[in-house]
Design an enzyme around this catalytic site. Structure first.
Site, PDB file in Angstrom:
ATOM      1  N   ASP A 205      -3.028   4.567  -2.287  1.00 54.09           N
ATOM      2  CA  ASP A 205      -4.044   5.184  -1.457  1.00 54.09           C
ATOM      3  C   ASP A 205      -4.411   6.559  -2.011  1.00 54.09           C
ATOM      4  OD1 ASP A 205      -5.353   4.912   1.228  1.00 54.09           O
ATOM      5  OD2 ASP A 205      -4.318   6.803   1.593  1.00 54.09           O
TER       6      ASP A 205
ATOM      7  N   GLU B  67      -6.744   3.673  -5.398  1.00 51.79           N
ATOM      8  CA  GLU B  67      -8.041   3.935  -4.765  1.00 51.79           C
ATOM      9  C   GLU B  67      -8.547   5.273  -5.282  1.00 51.79           C
ATOM     10  OE1 GLU B  67      -9.840   4.451  -0.298  1.00 51.79           O
ATOM     11  OE2 GLU B  67      -8.069   5.565  -0.901  1.00 51.79           O
TER      12      GLU B  67
ATOM     13  N   ASP C 188       0.858  -1.172   0.000  1.00 54.97           N
ATOM     14  CA  ASP C 188       0.000   0.000   0.000  1.00 54.97           C
ATOM     15  C   ASP C 188       0.903   1.234   0.000  1.00 54.97           C
ATOM     16  OD1 ASP C 188      -2.373   1.577   0.519  1.00 54.97           O
ATOM     17  OD2 ASP C 188      -3.187  -0.173   1.548  1.00 54.97           O
TER      18      ASP C 188
ATOM     19  N   HIS D  18     -10.953  -2.751   4.322  1.00 51.52           N
ATOM     20  CA  HIS D  18     -10.816  -2.312   5.718  1.00 51.52           C
ATOM     21  C   HIS D  18     -11.586  -1.024   6.018  1.00 51.52           C
ATOM     22  CE1 HIS D  18      -8.212   0.011   3.295  1.00 51.52           C
ATOM     23  NE2 HIS D  18      -7.908   0.802   4.295  1.00 51.52           N
ATOM     24  N   ASP D  19     -12.241  -0.463   5.029  1.00 49.13           N
ATOM     25  CA  ASP D  19     -13.006   0.773   5.250  1.00 49.13           C
ATOM     26  C   ASP D  19     -14.512   0.561   5.143  1.00 49.13           C
ATOM     27  OD1 ASP D  19     -10.629   2.314   5.374  1.00 49.13           O
ATOM     28  OD2 ASP D  19     -10.640   2.658   3.208  1.00 49.13           O
TER      29      ASP D  19
HETATM   30  C1  GLC Z   1      -7.808   5.378   2.224  1.00 48.30           C
HETATM   31  C2  GLC Z   1      -7.647   4.219   3.162  1.00 48.30           C
HETATM   32  C3  GLC Z   1      -8.204   4.607   4.489  1.00 48.30           C
HETATM   33  C4  GLC Z   1      -7.442   5.793   5.000  1.00 48.30           C
HETATM   34  C5  GLC Z   1      -7.461   6.948   3.997  1.00 48.30           C
HETATM   35  C6  GLC Z   1      -6.457   7.990   4.345  1.00 48.30           C
HETATM   36  O1  GLC Z   1      -9.144   5.669   1.986  1.00 48.30           O
HETATM   37  O2  GLC Z   1      -8.218   3.068   2.624  1.00 48.30           O
HETATM   38  O3  GLC Z   1      -8.174   3.542   5.407  1.00 48.30           O
HETATM   39  O4  GLC Z   1      -8.002   6.247   6.195  1.00 48.30           O
HETATM   40  O5  GLC Z   1      -7.151   6.501   2.704  1.00 48.30           O
HETATM   41  O6  GLC Z   1      -5.156   7.530   4.132  1.00 48.30           O
END
Ligand code: GLC
Ligand code: CA
Length: 566
Positions: free
Chosen positions: A199, A255, A98, A326-327
């Site tokens: 991310d 993402e 990541d 995980h979110d």
């Molecule tokens: C992404 C991650 C999340 C995190 C955010 C800030 O959305 O998946 O868990 O809090 O980025 O880094």
């Protein structure tokens, strides 16, 4: 030709903190992951993606990196990491890391230095602005529902943070930032990783003029995403592709919460050389089902959204396929059934997703049908975002505790972050010590051991889905066509290619329902059943007239031109 291994691959997402603890401190770690690689391999996946394990003060559990080239002491050492990569590769598993490149922790040495004075050589690594008579430089809000600007006493200026105030946004207009990010990626490539999950891929380009949210008030768009719009990120992503991704054959998935299918096409069209695929959340933002109904999600809308993504990226781009991470809340809780039909619904959801075109991602525990955990009080929560929301709504806005907790239990990030359920022993086999976050009570019946022992389990169903993907090219390549788009509970579609048609029929409800296959999509072909979650005849004769689908039933058929009726 580029090595496109990821097109036929399935990726397993590990949230290291909650996977397996090896030393009894209650926190999952790298040695814990190593000890479970055989398990992961058994599922049949090709790669593991690890949520961040870098040094971090853990305000956002690793998504606040304080040293990109060091391993957090919670998880182990660099030697452990090297061992993990080696052991994974030995088993034919690739490792994907990541990359958090939109922001760093406020404890990162760059920020600690930048804060010292306006002349620090790291000052321009971040976004600093003087205030206005109203206070902050603009009305921008963070994802924590606070101002995105934090005042720094020492230098009398504000810094920008689109997430928590302890995650400071990097300034991508500074070439030194880009240089550092590239070097950091190469550092990990040299350690043997095969890809990156990036991310907040598209959030790096901030609108310099600091447009007010009001400017977007009467538009449909979410102002939060308007100010950080993906369009400005493309040149940077392209540059990273040229300088790093393609040079070292890295698989890349970004993402992009705000990307539309059209935007995703820009990211993933190979000719543009940016990333291989993106995670969008459109399909997880669907309305709930009618409260009177046994169907928990608006299936017609879900089909429409997924069809749009399938179709838009069918020719040039590439899709990710995922229900969980995980979110996000656990999918069985969200679209399936936690009770009697738990396993059936977990299988149905898996089949619906895995037979589409794209690269599937399985989030730890999804393959055994894990559900959302129920927390009784705010003290059980660990996610800073959920705790902040509780404080804002309960203490500042006087909303009833129960109502805030009910919401959090439904959609907070912690509900899917509870420890992996390995067996029915102490702490579900996750740790000998006190787990950092509570174990879901249902571990006695939902766990890995019980899944491995039962050939009809959710685990072995996932295993079969992966096997189908590996053996039937139509799953990777076929075109997607929805069947019965207006049916309120049945999600059916075909995948067509190479003289074959794969047909998936999934029922999203508890009450049995009657369904009739549109024969036109399979005319002239004969077929047989590949997989189902109930007992069904092996041939496709059942489909000749309307038939009944049982609670959360799913069936996958394969039709061929040449096949004689069995
Ligand atoms: C992404 C991650 C999340 C995190 C955010 C800030 O959305 O998946 O868990 O809090 O980025 O880094
Ligand atoms: Ca540990």
């Amino acid at each position: 030709m580029a090595n496109e291994w990821w097109k036929t691959a399935v990726i397993y997402h590990i949230y290291p903190r909650s996977f397996q603890d090896s030393n009894g401190d209650g926190i999952g770690d790298l040695q814990g992951i190593i000890s479970k690689l055989d398990y992961v391999k058994k599922l049949g996946v090709d790669a593991i993606w690890l949520s961040p394990v870098y040094k971090s003060p853990n305000v956002d559990y690793g998504y606040d990196v304080s040293d990109h080239r060091a391993i957090s002491e919670d998880y182990g050492t660099m030697t452990d990491m090297e061992e993990l990569i080696f052991e994974a590769n030995q088993r034919g598993l690739k490792v994907i890391l990541d990359i958090v490149y939109n922001h760093t922790s406020d404890q990162h040495r760059w920020f600690l230095d930048a804060k010292k004075s306006k002349t620090s050589r790291f000052r321009d690594f971040y976004h600093w602005r003087p205030g206005t008579p109203d206070g902050p430089p603009s009305d921008w809000m963070s994802t924590y529902n606070t101002s995105a600007w934090e005042f720094d006493e020492k230098t009398g200026e504000y810094y920008l943070h689109m997430n928590s105030r302890r995650q400071v946004d990097l300034n991508w207009e500074n070439p030194n930032v880009i240089h550092e990010v590239k070097e950091m990626m190469i550092f990990w490539i040299r350690k043997g990783v095969s890809g990156f999950r990036i991310d907040q891929l598209g959030h790096i380009n901030k609108k310099k003029s600091l447009p007010s949210y009001e400017q977007y008030a009467d538009k449909e768009a979410d102002p939060h995403f308007e100010i950080i719009k993906d369009e400005g990120a493309h040149p940077y992503v392209h540059h990273l592709n040229e300088a790093v991704f393609s040079k070292y054959s890295m698989m890349t998935v970004g993402e992009s919460g705000s990307a539309t299918p059209e935007e995703a096409l820009l990211y993933t069209d190979p000719a543009r050389r940016e990333v291989n695929m993106v995670f969008s959340f459109d399909h997880l933002q669907i309305e709930e089902g009618d409260s009177e109904s046994d169907v928990k999600v608006n299936v017609v809308q879900l089909k429409k959204v997924m069809e749009k993504w399938q179709k838009t990226l069918e020719e040039k781009g590439w899709n990710t396929l995922f229900w969980c991470n995980h979110d996000e809340p656990r999918i069985v809780t969200r679209f399936g059934d936690e009770g009697e039909h738990c396993a059936a619904s977990a299988k149905m959801l898996a089949a619906t997703l895995h037979m589409m075109k794209g690269t599937p991602y399985i989030y730890q525990g999804e393959e055994i049908g894990m559900t959302n955990a129920d927390f009784e009080g705010i003290e059980e929560f660990r996610d800073s975002k959920s705790i902040t929301e509780f404080h804002q709504r309960h203490y500042e806005q006087n909303e009833e505790k129960e109502s805030v907790l009910a919401d959090l239990n439904k959609r907070s990030r912690d509900q899917a972050r509870t420890p992996m359920q390995w067996d029915d022993g102490k702490n579900a086999g996750f740790t000998e010590g006190e787990p950092w976050i509570k174990v879901n009570n249902n571990y006695l019946s939902v766990n890995v051991q019980q899944n491995l022992d039962d050939p009809e389990s959710v685990f072995w169903f996932y295993h079969k889905l992966i096997h189908i993907r590996k053996t039937e090219p139509v799953v990777t390549e076929g075109t997607f066509d929805l069947m019965a788009p207006d049916h309120p509970s049945v999600f059916a579609y075909t995948r067509t290619g190479g003289g074959e048609v794969l047909l998936v029929i999934s029922h999203f409800g508890k009450k049995p329902v009657s369904f009739a296959v549109d024969r036109e999509q399979i005319s002239g072909l004969s077929g047989h059943l590949l997989l189902s979650n109930y007992t069904v005849e092996d041939d496709a004769s059942a489909l000749e007239k309307p038939f009944e689908l049982r609670p959360y039933e799913t069936r996958i058929y394969l039709f061929k031109e040449t096949e004689k009726e069995r």
